[in-house]
Design an enzyme around this catalytic site. Structure first.
Site, PDB file in Angstrom:
ATOM      1  N   GLY A 181       0.807  -1.206   0.000  1.00 30.27           N
ATOM      2  CA  GLY A 181       0.000   0.000   0.000  1.00 30.27           C
ATOM      3  C   GLY A 181       0.846   1.264   0.000  1.00 30.27           C
ATOM      4  N   THR A 182       1.931   1.241   0.753  1.00 31.48           N
ATOM      5  CA  THR A 182       2.776   2.436   0.850  1.00 31.48           C
ATOM      6  C   THR A 182       3.335   2.802  -0.521  1.00 31.48           C
ATOM      7  OG1 THR A 182       3.350   1.873   3.124  1.00 31.48           O
ATOM      8  CG2 THR A 182       4.829   3.403   1.985  1.00 31.48           C
ATOM      9  N   SER A 185      -3.786  -3.221  -0.574  1.00 31.57           N
ATOM     10  CA  SER A 185      -2.658  -3.967  -0.018  1.00 31.57           C
ATOM     11  C   SER A 185      -3.129  -5.322   0.497  1.00 31.57           C
ATOM     12  CB  SER A 185      -2.037  -3.155   1.129  1.00 31.57           C
ATOM     13  OG  SER A 185      -1.030  -3.899   1.755  1.00 31.57           O
ATOM     14  N   HIS A 238      -2.035  -7.637   2.568  1.00 32.45           N
ATOM     15  CA  HIS A 238      -1.965  -8.163   3.942  1.00 32.45           C
ATOM     16  C   HIS A 238      -3.101  -7.666   4.829  1.00 32.45           C
ATOM     17  CE1 HIS A 238      -0.182  -4.758   6.371  1.00 32.45           C
ATOM     18  NE2 HIS A 238       0.198  -4.333   5.184  1.00 32.45           N
ATOM     19  N   THR A 279      11.872  -7.570 -11.355  1.00 40.29           N
ATOM     20  CA  THR A 279      11.355  -8.921 -11.615  1.00 40.29           C
ATOM     21  C   THR A 279      10.074  -9.155 -10.825  1.00 40.29           C
ATOM     22  OG1 THR A 279      13.572  -9.714 -12.084  1.00 40.29           O
ATOM     23  CG2 THR A 279      11.942 -11.386 -11.481  1.00 40.29           C
ATOM     24  N   CYS A 299       4.990   6.387  18.486  1.00 37.56           N
ATOM     25  CA  CYS A 299       6.264   6.808  19.049  1.00 37.56           C
ATOM     26  C   CYS A 299       7.097   7.401  17.919  1.00 37.56           C
ATOM     27  CB  CYS A 299       6.971   5.627  19.674  1.00 37.56           C
ATOM     28  SG  CYS A 299       8.340   6.137  20.689  1.00 37.56           S
TER      29      CYS A 299
HETATM   30  N1  PLP Z   1      -2.869   3.086   3.679  1.00 38.76           N
HETATM   31  C1  PLP Z   1      -3.618   2.707   4.723  1.00 38.76           C
HETATM   32  C2  PLP Z   1      -4.948   3.346   4.939  1.00 38.76           C
HETATM   33  C3  PLP Z   1      -3.160   1.731   5.614  1.00 38.76           C
HETATM   34  O1  PLP Z   1      -3.896   1.381   6.659  1.00 38.76           O
HETATM   35  C4  PLP Z   1      -1.896   1.149   5.384  1.00 38.76           C
HETATM   36  C5  PLP Z   1      -1.347   0.143   6.297  1.00 38.76           C
HETATM   37  O2  PLP Z   1      -1.305   0.315   7.490  1.00 38.76           O
HETATM   38  C6  PLP Z   1      -1.151   1.566   4.264  1.00 38.76           C
HETATM   39  C7  PLP Z   1      -1.682   2.530   3.441  1.00 38.76           C
HETATM   40  C8  PLP Z   1       0.187   0.999   3.963  1.00 38.76           C
HETATM   41  O3  PLP Z   1       0.077  -0.283   3.394  1.00 38.76           O
HETATM   42  P1  PLP Z   1       1.322  -1.298   3.416  1.00 38.76           P
HETATM   43  O4  PLP Z   1       1.434  -1.776   4.828  1.00 38.76           O
HETATM   44  O5  PLP Z   1       0.935  -2.403   2.486  1.00 38.76           O
HETATM   45  O6  PLP Z   1       2.509  -0.555   2.946  1.00 38.76           O
END
Ligand code: PLP
Length: 382
Positions: free
Chosen positions: A71-72, A196, A198, A234, A326
């Site tokens: 997601g990031t 994402s 996971h 890859t 933190c």
């Molecule tokens: N965006 C949101 C709303 C999320 O909750 C998260 C994960 O905590 C992310 C992005 C980031 O996803 P990833 O952990 O796959 O990088």
């Protein structure tokens, strides 16, 4: 000690059914999906099948699905890639995940014009304010579908309709909403959407950026032409296959699993608000995720060292998330709760419970009795 995991918004376990479909690609089906030989063609076919499955789940065309490392990265590619392709102002919201917010703040540090929209007490962006900002011009607007801390679902469709009138590209971070509420790129009216694996019982380290056909996004990394040049490197076929299978299952089982989890969420919400007069539920009461409950303890009514709440629950076997992070050695209240108008002490005294496939009614009852003990110990006499 019995340990109860109520932190599924942070991550979920890998579904054994997903692990099973991934396994061949961690073993005999190892070939590089970009190789033209027979072995490569087998993994390429699996990769493209995974892409088609993801596309179907969100109402997209397979050519609009780009695998990323999560997601990031999908959020960064959306924000930075659009900003690079289209010069202009970027609009986002104060309650965004750091993956979007910090990408926008990075753009600002490089001289771009970035506007951060406020949210109301429920964490919702006001479309009227969006329209006012769009009038000042925007290349791109990024507003998340559902918030990861409080579960509020944003009026993405309304925002997208406004943005269309001003020619702005719309990105939504749907990392928390996929598999929990319906997600369709056409219904939302977005150009870009992140997810994402996971978060819905898939593997960690794989995500997707949906890019609507014709929308220009500059890649962040350069190399081979994989993922049609948008995300070279890859291909991680096992992860892509796992992401697709997890998404397929999440969508197929969504209604049934969420109907169960919303009952657990409501049971805990009623128990906590009925037991603790200082408990306040965060987020929208009408538009929020079904499996997530964020509760703050009003510092004026129940003063305590709020940052110790989650640690004390952990000591009693309950794994949850807090309303603080933190940062550089000191505990900072969540930017989302502060943006919603919570004071610092109340924001720190916040617990996010997020339910998942293994959660039970007994878990809720255990959490309530642990909360009674922990809060009873922590609240300072006034
Ligand atoms: N965006 C949101 C709303 C999320 O909750 C998260 C994960 O905590 C992310 C992005 C980031 O996803 P990833 O952990 O796959 O990088």
């Amino acid at each position: 000690m019995q340990h109860i995991y109520l932190d599924h918004a942070a991550t979920t376990p890998l579904d054994p059914r997903v692990r099973e479909v991934m396994e061949p690609y961690l073993g005999s089906m190892f070939a590089n999906a970009s190789s033209v030989h027979w072995h490569g063609r087998q993994t390429k076919a699996a990769l493209e099948a995974a892409r088609a499955t993801v596309a179907q789940a969100i109402g997209a065309h397979p050519s609009e699905v780009f695998f990323t490392s999560g997601g990031t990265e999908a959020d960064n590619l959306a924000v930075l890639g659009t900003a690079a392709a289209r010069q202009g102002r970027v609009i986002t919201a104060a309650s965004e995940h750091h993956a979007v917010l910090d990408a926008c703040l990075y753009l600002r540090s490089r001289g771009a014009s970035v506007h951060v929209l406020p949210v109301n007490g429920e964490g919702t962006v006001d479309p009227a304010i969006v329209e006012r900002e769009l009038q000042h011009g925007a290349a791109c607007i990024s507003v998340m579908h559902a918030n990861n801390e409080v579960g509020t679902v944003q009026p993405v469709r309304e925002i997208a309709d406004l943005a269309a009138a001003y020619g702005a590209i719309v990105h939504t971070d749907a990392v928390q909403s996929v598999g929990k509420i319906p997600v369709s790129v056409d219904d939302l009216g977005v150009h870009l959407l992140s997810l994402s694996a996971h978060k819905f019982y898939g593997p960690k380290g794989i995500g997707v950026l949906y890019i609507r056909r014709g929308v220009e996004v500059e890649p962040l990394v350069h190399g081979g032409g994989q993922e049609r040049g948008k995300r070279p490197g890859t291909e991680n076929v096992a992860m892509a296959v796992g992401c697709a299978e997890a998404l397929r299952l999440a969508v197929a089982e969504r209604e049934e699993s969420m109907a169960r989890l919303v009952l657990l969420r409501d049971r805990l919400e009623q128990a906590l608000t009925g037991t603790f007069p200082a408990a306040v539920v965060n987020g929208s009461r009408t538009n929020r995720l079904p499996q997530l409950l964020s509760v703050s303890f009003d510092a004026a009514r129940a003063p305590m060292e709020g940052e110790m709440l989650v640690t004390n629950l952990d000591l009693e076997g309950i794994s949850v998330s807090s309303g603080s992070a933190c940062t550089s050695g000191s505990v900072q209240p969540s930017h989302v709760l502060l943006a919603m108008g919570r004071d610092q002490a109340t924001a720190k005294a916040t617990v996010r419970f997020s339910f998942g496939s293994a959660s039970t009614a007994e878990d809720v009852d255990t959490v309530l009795s642990v909360m009674q003990r922990v809060i009873g110990r922590m609240v300072r006499p006034r």
